[in-house]
Design a protein around this motif. Structure first.
Motif, mmCIF file in Angstrom:
data_model
loop_
_atom_site.group_PDB
_atom_site.id
_atom_site.type_symbol
_atom_site.label_atom_id
_atom_site.label_comp_id
_atom_site.label_asym_id
_atom_site.label_seq_id
_atom_site.Cartn_x
_atom_site.Cartn_y
_atom_site.Cartn_z
ATOM 1 N N ASN A 55 0.081 -6.705 -9.977
ATOM 2 C CA ASN A 55 0.549 -6.586 -8.599
ATOM 3 C C ASN A 55 0.439 -7.914 -7.847
ATOM 4 O O ASN A 55 1.322 -8.274 -7.064
ATOM 5 C CB ASN A 55 -0.229 -5.502 -7.861
ATOM 6 C CG ASN A 55 0.248 -4.111 -8.196
ATOM 7 O OD1 ASN A 55 1.372 -3.911 -8.619
ATOM 8 N ND2 ASN A 55 -0.617 -3.122 -8.025
ATOM 9 N N ASP A 108 5.996 -1.173 -13.572
ATOM 10 C CA ASP A 108 6.218 -1.057 -12.139
ATOM 11 C C ASP A 108 7.231 0.058 -11.934
ATOM 12 O O ASP A 108 8.364 -0.032 -12.407
ATOM 13 C CB ASP A 108 6.743 -2.380 -11.587
ATOM 14 C CG ASP A 108 6.887 -2.353 -10.077
ATOM 15 O OD1 ASP A 108 5.986 -1.814 -9.415
ATOM 16 O OD2 ASP A 108 7.903 -2.865 -9.564
ATOM 17 N N ASP A 179 -0.821 0.151 -5.612
ATOM 18 C CA ASP A 179 0.242 -0.549 -4.910
ATOM 19 C C ASP A 179 -0.390 -1.592 -3.997
ATOM 20 O O ASP A 179 -1.610 -1.608 -3.810
ATOM 21 C CB ASP A 179 1.103 0.424 -4.088
ATOM 22 C CG ASP A 179 0.332 1.065 -2.939
ATOM 23 O OD1 ASP A 179 -0.004 0.335 -1.981
ATOM 24 O OD2 ASP A 179 0.054 2.276 -2.991
#
Length: 292
Positions: A55, A108, A179
């Motif tokens: 991320n 993702d 996230d």
């Protein structure tokens, strides 16, 4: 200006937030215009670390120039990172190889892609790891679906990253979903329905109460996070939640600990540890009876 960051020897769920703060500020802005990331010191990375780094790389790559420094040494910790798929998009010269079957390859996932990913990838991996090829794993499916609903409704981003590791010797699956959105506490504060002075951990506790919701989308009435807690019933799993500075640990259908850290995780992170030897995990699997 250029910043050089050497990744630590071990990256675990306990240090992901502190590590994130080396790269970005509280507003998710990179700490510098150029960042060199030295991966050569890594000897061990938990699934939590894989998802966090992925991320961060995505976030930084969209804003600045990053450079992955690899001296070519062949140690187990570094090879595990390569095998996870974390560098596939950032080091295109790497030859993509067959992933070990114990890994749920890093992905993702857009909030609209969840169902396809679950049916085509996650379900097959769960069945392969457990040798339960007729099971639908409803409890896991519901939990992960609720996490993606949470991302869609509150995080202000359109995707979350998922990764899994099977540990055969421990009869354990670890699934991490995270996230880099605004985080549960920030979403609740922005709703205007909660005391702004509550700590981040207190706001996460509020989110786990039945019926609590920011009502950010039609039909959202706060069923999601309590549903996530139910996967821990009968000691099937434990779940760790990190969002902004808040921390929460769930086990056996209860919140067993909560608190706040000095480190801000700009988003929401779920680590699910599942005991596959626990029969309560499985749906009824009626075998077909044949008469000859």
């Amino acid at each position: 200006m250029t910043t050089d960051i050497t990744l630590p020897n071990r990256i675990t769920a306990n240090n992901v937030a502190a590590l994130a703060n080396e790269f970005i500020d509280i507003n998710k802005r990179p700490k510098d215009d150029f960042i060199n990331i030295d991966i050569n010191n890594i000897s061990f990375t938990e699934p939590a670390g894989v998802v966090l780094l992925f991320n961060l790389f995505k976030l930084l790559d969209d804003q600045i120039e990053i450079c992955i420094i690899d001296n070519g040494s062949n140690n187990f910790g570094k090879q595990y990172l390569f095998d996870s798929g974390i560098f596939d998009d950032f080091l295109p010269e790497i030859i993509k190889k067959y992933r070990r079957s114990t890994i749920l390859t890093l992905k993702d996932i857009g909030t609209e892609e969840y169902y396809q990913w679950h049916n085509s990838i996650l379900l097959q991996w769960l069945r392969s790891c457990t040798n339960r090829y007729k099971n639908d794993f409803t409890a896991i499916k519901t939990t992960i679906e609720e996490i993606f609903n949470n991302i869609k409704d509150h995080s202000k981003v359109n995707s979350g990253s998922a990764y899994g590791q099977y540990y055969p010797k421990n009869d354990e699956l670890v699934i991490v979903l995270a996230d880099l959105g605004i985080g549960i506490p920030t979403a609740l504060r922005n709703s205007g329905k909660f005391d702004y002075n509550l700590s981040d951990s207190e706001l996460i506790l509020k989110a786990f109460e039945e019926g609590v919701s920011t009502e950010s989308t039609p039909g959202n009435r706060g069923a999601g996070l309590p549903n996530i807690k139910r996967l821990t019933n009968n000691r099937v799993s434990t779940i760790q939640v990190i969002s902004n500075c808040g921390r929460l640990n769930l086990a056996n259908g209860k919140i067993v600990s909560s608190g706040d850290s000095i480190y801000n995780y700009s988003g929401t992170f779920f680590e699910i540890r599942i005991d596959i030897s626990n029969s309560s995990l499985y749906d009824d699997e009626a075998e077909e009876d044949f008469e000859w």
